[in-house]
Design a protein around this motif. Structure first.
Motif, PDB file in Angstrom:
ATOM      1  N   TRP A 107      72.304 -21.904  22.050  1.00 62.29           N
ATOM      2  CA  TRP A 107      71.147 -21.657  22.908  1.00 62.29           C
ATOM      3  C   TRP A 107      70.015 -20.980  22.138  1.00 62.29           C
ATOM      4  CZ3 TRP A 107      69.575 -16.659  24.593  1.00 62.29           C
ATOM      5  CH2 TRP A 107      68.561 -16.653  25.550  1.00 62.29           C
ATOM      6  N   LEU A 108      70.358 -20.033  21.262  1.00 60.19           N
ATOM      7  CA  LEU A 108      69.331 -19.315  20.500  1.00 60.19           C
ATOM      8  C   LEU A 108      68.605 -20.212  19.513  1.00 60.19           C
ATOM      9  CD1 LEU A 108      71.083 -15.900  19.737  1.00 60.19           C
ATOM     10  CD2 LEU A 108      69.021 -16.245  21.094  1.00 60.19           C
ATOM     11  N   GLN A 109      69.274 -21.256  19.058  1.00 59.07           N
ATOM     12  CA  GLN A 109      68.630 -22.135  18.081  1.00 59.07           C
ATOM     13  C   GLN A 109      67.428 -22.864  18.670  1.00 59.07           C
ATOM     14  OE1 GLN A 109      69.604 -21.824  14.976  1.00 59.07           O
ATOM     15  NE2 GLN A 109      71.226 -20.446  15.707  1.00 59.07           N
ATOM     16  N   ASN A 110      67.308 -22.892  19.991  1.00 56.52           N
ATOM     17  CA  ASN A 110      66.141 -23.517  20.623  1.00 56.52           C
ATOM     18  C   ASN A 110      64.852 -22.741  20.370  1.00 56.52           C
ATOM     19  OD1 ASN A 110      67.290 -25.827  22.279  1.00 56.52           O
ATOM     20  ND2 ASN A 110      68.542 -24.127  23.038  1.00 56.52           N
ATOM     21  N   PHE A 111      64.994 -21.460  20.065  1.00 57.87           N
ATOM     22  CA  PHE A 111      63.810 -20.618  19.878  1.00 57.87           C
ATOM     23  C   PHE A 111      63.451 -20.603  18.394  1.00 57.87           C
ATOM     24  CE2 PHE A 111      66.210 -19.089  23.543  1.00 57.87           C
ATOM     25  CZ  PHE A 111      65.248 -19.198  24.539  1.00 57.87           C
ATOM     26  N   THR A 112      62.934 -21.676  17.951  1.00 63.94           N
ATOM     27  CA  THR A 112      62.748 -21.897  16.511  1.00 63.94           C
ATOM     28  C   THR A 112      61.682 -21.012  15.880  1.00 63.94           C
ATOM     29  OG1 THR A 112      61.221 -23.699  17.055  1.00 63.94           O
ATOM     30  CG2 THR A 112      63.537 -24.283  16.670  1.00 63.94           C
ATOM     31  N   ALA A 113      60.827 -20.385  16.698  1.00 61.69           N
ATOM     32  CA  ALA A 113      59.777 -19.519  16.157  1.00 61.69           C
ATOM     33  C   ALA A 113      60.106 -18.040  16.321  1.00 61.69           C
ATOM     34  CB  ALA A 113      58.440 -19.825  16.839  1.00 61.69           C
ATOM     35  N   LEU A 114      61.335 -17.733  16.764  1.00 58.84           N
ATOM     36  CA  LEU A 114      61.688 -16.370  17.131  1.00 58.84           C
ATOM     37  C   LEU A 114      61.672 -15.431  15.925  1.00 58.84           C
ATOM     38  CD1 LEU A 114      62.436 -15.094  19.837  1.00 58.84           C
ATOM     39  CD2 LEU A 114      64.842 -15.263  19.175  1.00 58.84           C
ATOM     40  N   GLN A 115      60.921 -14.332  16.054  1.00 59.87           N
ATOM     41  CA  GLN A 115      60.821 -13.330  14.993  1.00 59.87           C
ATOM     42  C   GLN A 115      61.496 -12.012  15.368  1.00 59.87           C
ATOM     43  OE1 GLN A 115      56.739 -12.799  13.829  1.00 59.87           O
ATOM     44  NE2 GLN A 115      56.382 -14.988  13.584  1.00 59.87           N
ATOM     45  N   MET A 116      61.498 -11.650  16.649  1.00 59.48           N
ATOM     46  CA  MET A 116      62.122 -10.414  17.099  1.00 59.48           C
ATOM     47  C   MET A 116      63.128 -10.734  18.197  1.00 59.48           C
ATOM     48  SD  MET A 116      62.596  -7.805  19.394  1.00 59.48           S
ATOM     49  CE  MET A 116      61.311  -7.810  20.637  1.00 59.48           C
ATOM     50  N   LEU A 117      64.391 -10.300  18.004  1.00 58.60           N
ATOM     51  CA  LEU A 117      65.443 -10.538  18.986  1.00 58.60           C
ATOM     52  C   LEU A 117      66.180  -9.225  19.233  1.00 58.60           C
ATOM     53  CD1 LEU A 117      67.232 -12.392  20.725  1.00 58.60           C
ATOM     54  CD2 LEU A 117      68.593 -12.861  18.668  1.00 58.60           C
ATOM     55  N   ASP A 118      66.208  -8.803  20.488  1.00 59.94           N
ATOM     56  CA  ASP A 118      66.898  -7.572  20.873  1.00 59.94           C
ATOM     57  C   ASP A 118      67.954  -7.908  21.924  1.00 59.94           C
ATOM     58  OD1 ASP A 118      67.776  -5.070  21.586  1.00 59.94           O
ATOM     59  OD2 ASP A 118      65.788  -4.179  21.722  1.00 59.94           O
ATOM     60  N   LEU A 119      69.227  -7.809  21.512  1.00 55.99           N
ATOM     61  CA  LEU A 119      70.351  -8.032  22.412  1.00 55.99           C
ATOM     62  C   LEU A 119      71.211  -6.772  22.512  1.00 55.99           C
ATOM     63  CD1 LEU A 119      71.443 -11.612  21.248  1.00 55.99           C
ATOM     64  CD2 LEU A 119      70.179 -11.019  23.308  1.00 55.99           C
ATOM     65  N   SER A 120      70.605  -5.625  22.341  1.00 57.67           N
ATOM     66  CA  SER A 120      71.359  -4.377  22.372  1.00 57.67           C
ATOM     67  C   SER A 120      71.809  -4.053  23.793  1.00 57.67           C
ATOM     68  CB  SER A 120      70.518  -3.237  21.800  1.00 57.67           C
ATOM     69  OG  SER A 120      69.309  -3.088  22.508  1.00 57.67           O
ATOM     70  N   GLY A 121      73.005  -3.479  23.892  1.00 56.09           N
ATOM     71  CA  GLY A 121      73.533  -3.062  25.189  1.00 56.09           C
ATOM     72  C   GLY A 121      73.817  -4.193  26.133  1.00 56.09           C
ATOM     73  N   CYS A 122      74.280  -5.329  25.608  1.00 63.17           N
ATOM     74  CA  CYS A 122      74.523  -6.509  26.446  1.00 63.17           C
ATOM     75  C   CYS A 122      76.012  -6.804  26.637  1.00 63.17           C
ATOM     76  CB  CYS A 122      73.843  -7.732  25.847  1.00 63.17           C
ATOM     77  SG  CYS A 122      72.047  -7.694  25.938  1.00 63.17           S
ATOM     78  N   THR A 123      76.880  -5.875  26.281  1.00 60.01           N
ATOM     79  CA  THR A 123      78.338  -6.019  26.400  1.00 60.01           C
ATOM     80  C   THR A 123      78.860  -7.273  25.709  1.00 60.01           C
ATOM     81  OG1 THR A 123      78.296  -7.152  28.561  1.00 60.01           O
ATOM     82  CG2 THR A 123      78.314  -4.745  28.592  1.00 60.01           C
ATOM     83  N   LEU A 124      78.186  -7.712  24.665  1.00 59.57           N
ATOM     84  CA  LEU A 124      78.663  -8.857  23.889  1.00 59.57           C
ATOM     85  C   LEU A 124      79.901  -8.449  23.113  1.00 59.57           C
ATOM     86  CD1 LEU A 124      75.219 -10.102  22.509  1.00 59.57           C
ATOM     87  CD2 LEU A 124      76.484 -11.004  24.462  1.00 59.57           C
ATOM     88  N   SER A 125      80.857  -9.364  22.962  1.00 59.75           N
ATOM     89  CA  SER A 125      82.103  -9.043  22.277  1.00 59.75           C
ATOM     90  C   SER A 125      82.501 -10.193  21.369  1.00 59.75           C
ATOM     91  CB  SER A 125      83.208  -8.744  23.299  1.00 59.75           C
ATOM     92  OG  SER A 125      83.431  -9.870  24.134  1.00 59.75           O
ATOM     93  N   GLY A 126      83.550  -9.948  20.583  1.00 62.25           N
ATOM     94  CA  GLY A 126      84.034 -10.981  19.675  1.00 62.25           C
ATOM     95  C   GLY A 126      83.245 -11.025  18.389  1.00 62.25           C
ATOM     96  N   ASN A 127      83.415 -12.104  17.654  1.00 64.94           N
ATOM     97  CA  ASN A 127      82.726 -12.272  16.382  1.00 64.94           C
ATOM     98  C   ASN A 127      81.250 -12.552  16.600  1.00 64.94           C
ATOM     99  OD1 ASN A 127      85.086 -11.905  14.918  1.00 64.94           O
ATOM    100  ND2 ASN A 127      85.612 -14.078  15.035  1.00 64.94           N
ATOM    101  N   ILE A 128      80.462 -12.170  15.624  1.00 63.30           N
ATOM    102  CA  ILE A 128      79.030 -12.379  15.701  1.00 63.30           C
ATOM    103  C   ILE A 128      78.724 -13.873  15.657  1.00 63.30           C
ATOM    104  CG2 ILE A 128      78.722 -12.197  13.212  1.00 63.30           C
ATOM    105  CD1 ILE A 128      76.311 -10.968  15.934  1.00 63.30           C
ATOM    106  N   PHE A 129      77.701 -14.295  16.349  1.00 62.47           N
ATOM    107  CA  PHE A 129      77.324 -15.700  16.440  1.00 62.47           C
ATOM    108  C   PHE A 129      76.311 -16.042  15.345  1.00 62.47           C
ATOM    109  CE2 PHE A 129      75.668 -12.896  19.690  1.00 62.47           C
ATOM    110  CZ  PHE A 129      74.342 -12.791  19.328  1.00 62.47           C
ATOM    111  N   PRO A 130      76.268 -17.275  14.876  1.00 63.13           N
ATOM    112  CA  PRO A 130      75.332 -17.667  13.809  1.00 63.13           C
ATOM    113  C   PRO A 130      73.883 -17.565  14.266  1.00 63.13           C
ATOM    114  CG  PRO A 130      77.095 -19.284  14.070  1.00 63.13           C
ATOM    115  CD  PRO A 130      77.180 -18.362  15.251  1.00 63.13           C
ATOM    116  N   ILE A 131      73.061 -16.984  13.428  1.00 62.82           N
ATOM    117  CA  ILE A 131      71.628 -16.874  13.732  1.00 62.82           C
ATOM    118  C   ILE A 131      70.788 -17.141  12.491  1.00 62.82           C
ATOM    119  CG2 ILE A 131      71.808 -15.256  15.669  1.00 62.82           C
ATOM    120  CD1 ILE A 131      71.441 -13.000  13.684  1.00 62.82           C
TER     121      ILE A 131
END
Length: 524
Positions: A107-131
């Protein structure tokens, strides 16, 4: 009117104003998006309303493509549609993992111009996803439950300037082949990273903030860190570093904050710290330092916080004030700017007389071998916390103690103070905690104590205080803990004691009190 705006502390980009809104946005095809007007930058507007704490999907693809910044902090719903292809700033912090697509990396790969991404405090778990295919400048994944190997985040991110992985469960070693030439901020604290701090970090020549605290890094502090000439903030606290402090850390002339606490560092504190003329905060506590070299703090004229507690340092104060005090008879400290000084739990000895002239707010010297009298030079109208407990101080408390007119905490427990408690102590009306336990104080309780309307802890046990418990104790309505045990008090227990509103501990044992204990305590 509502705003699309950056999160606090994030760099501002062009914002867009949403006008003609009723603040009752539907989830889809928000009608108020029909009126877009370029507006000011983030620094020029006041805090916007919280109406955008919601899922906003624009009515048309054209509007979606025009987005450059979107803050949906704590939206507690679905993230924005991938139609936002030109989005450069995306803040989704404070949301729940269940609110994101199952394949978040795709889903994140759709934002091809993304320069700033803040996903802090989102209860994400497991291995980090490719970015790695995103042209990110700022990435914040703080305060999640991410784990595993995070090393690939450091690869192929030549544009990355800000990286924060604080407060996760990442582990392992940092790869040798890290290449982040643009990085200025790196925060890996509160994780399980281990091993050596590799030389690759020293190649991040633009680093200004390096925060590695609360991990399992070990070995010696790398000498090559001295090459980070732009570094202003260095935190290596609570790791397993050993050996001495590299003397060439003194080459970091821009350093303002240095925390090496809670490691296994030992030996002498090098005098090469002297060039750190911009240093404001220095924490070397909870190590095994034994000595400090000559002229250690001679040029640290901006130092405000000095914490060297829980080491094995010896300290002897010289009778010569120049104006400095002396560590081990040879180390001048120019402390005129210091506000917070903690030298507790060491082997310091001698008198505290030379502390005259300082503008200290907090002074903590407990657990040493300091001796001599309590002198008027230690008091200042700015001081809030004074802890001299567990030393060998003696003599009478001087009336000048009242010069500490802003004092909130006074702890002189476990010393050899004697004589009567001076009446002038009642002038410190801001006092909330008074510990004088285990001394040789005598005489009666000074009547001026009745003015301590903010006092929560009154601890005068293990002394030789005489007379009656005064009935004015009822005026100290903030008292939570009262310890008058092991004294020479006599007479009846005053009937006014039950009028105290919030007592939690009352100990008047081991005295010569008579009569029955009142049964109508309202606050217990």
């Amino acid at each position: 009117m509502a705003w699309i705006y950056p999160a606090p502390g994030k760099s501002g980009s062009l914002l867009y104003r949403l006008s003609d809104c009723s603040y009752s946005f539907p989830w889809f095809n928000v009608p108020c998006f029909r009126s877009f007007q370029p507006s000011s930058t983030a620094g020029e507007i006041s805090q916007p309303p919280s109406v955008l704490r919601a899922f906003l999907v624009p009515a048309t693809d054209e509007i979606a493509k025009s987005y450059s910044l979107l803050n949906l902090f704590s939206l507690r719903c679905c993230p924005p549609n991938p139609k936002f292809g030109s989005l450069r700033h995306l803040d989704l912090s404070g949301n729940e993992k269940r609110d994101f697509p199952e394949q978040i990396s795709t889903w994140l790969q759709n934002f091809t111009a993304l320069q700033m991404l803040d996903l802090s405090g989102c209860t994400l778990s497991g291995n980090i996803f490719p970015i790695w295919n995103l042209p990110l400048r700022n990435l914040s994944l703080d305060s999640n439950h991410l784990s595993g190997d995070a090393s690939f985040i450091f690869c192929n991110q030549s544009l990355l300037s800000w990286l924060s992985l604080m407060d996760n469960n990442f582990g392992g070693m940092i790869l040798v082949n890290i290449s982040l030439p643009s990085l200025t901020h790196l925060d890996l604290s509160f994780n399980n990273f281990g091993g050596l701090v590799l030389e690759s970090i020293a190649r991040m020549v633009k680093l200004q903030h390096l925060i590695l605290g609360y991990n399992n890094f070990s070995g010696q502090i790398p000498i090559l860190l001295s090459q980070l000439s732009s570094l202003s903030f260095l935190d290596l606290g609570l790791n397993q570093f050993s050996g001495g402090i590299p003397s060439n850390l003194g080459d970091l002339s821009n350093l303002q904050y240095l925390d090496l606490s809670k490691n296994q560092l030992n030996g002498s504190i090098p005098s090469r710290f002297t060039p750190l003329s911009r240093l404001e905060y220095l924490d070397l506590s909870f190590n095994m330092f034994t000595s400090a070299e000559l002229e250690l703090f001679e040029n640290l004229t901006r130092l405000q916080f000095l914490i060297m507690s829980n080491n094995k340092l010896t300290l002897n104060f010289s009778s010569i004030w120049n104006p400095s005090f002396w560590l081990q008879g040879a180390l001048p400290l120019l402390l005129s700017a210091v506000e917070y000084l903690d030298l507790s739990d060491n082997f310091f000895s001698g008198s505290i007389l030379p502390l005259v002239g300082l503008n200290l707010i907090t002074l903590i010297l407990f657990g040493n071998n300091l001796s001599g009298a309590f002198t008027s030079s230690i008091c200042s109208p700015y001081m809030d916390i004074l802890d001299l407990s567990s030393n060998k101080l003696s003599g009478s408390l001087p009336p000048s103690l009242a010069n500490c007119s802003s004092l909130g905490v006074l702890n002189i427990t476990n010393n050899d103070f004697d004589g009567e408690i001076p009446q002038d102590i009642g002038n410190i009306t801001s006092l909330g905690v008074l510990h004088m336990n285990d001394n040789k104080q005598r005489g009666s309780l000074p009547s001026s104590l009745r003015y301590y309307i903010s006092l929560k802890i009154l601890d005068l046990g293990n002394n030789g205080i005489e007379g009656h418990i005064p009935n004015w104790i009822k005026y100290l309505q903030q008292l939570r803990i009262i310890n008058l045990s092991f004294n020479k008090l006599r007479g009846m227990i005053p009937s006014e004691i039950p009028q105290l509103q919030n007592p939690q501990i009352l100990d008047i044992s081991k005295n010569s009190l008579t009569g029955e204990l009142p049964t109508n305590f309202s606050g217990f």
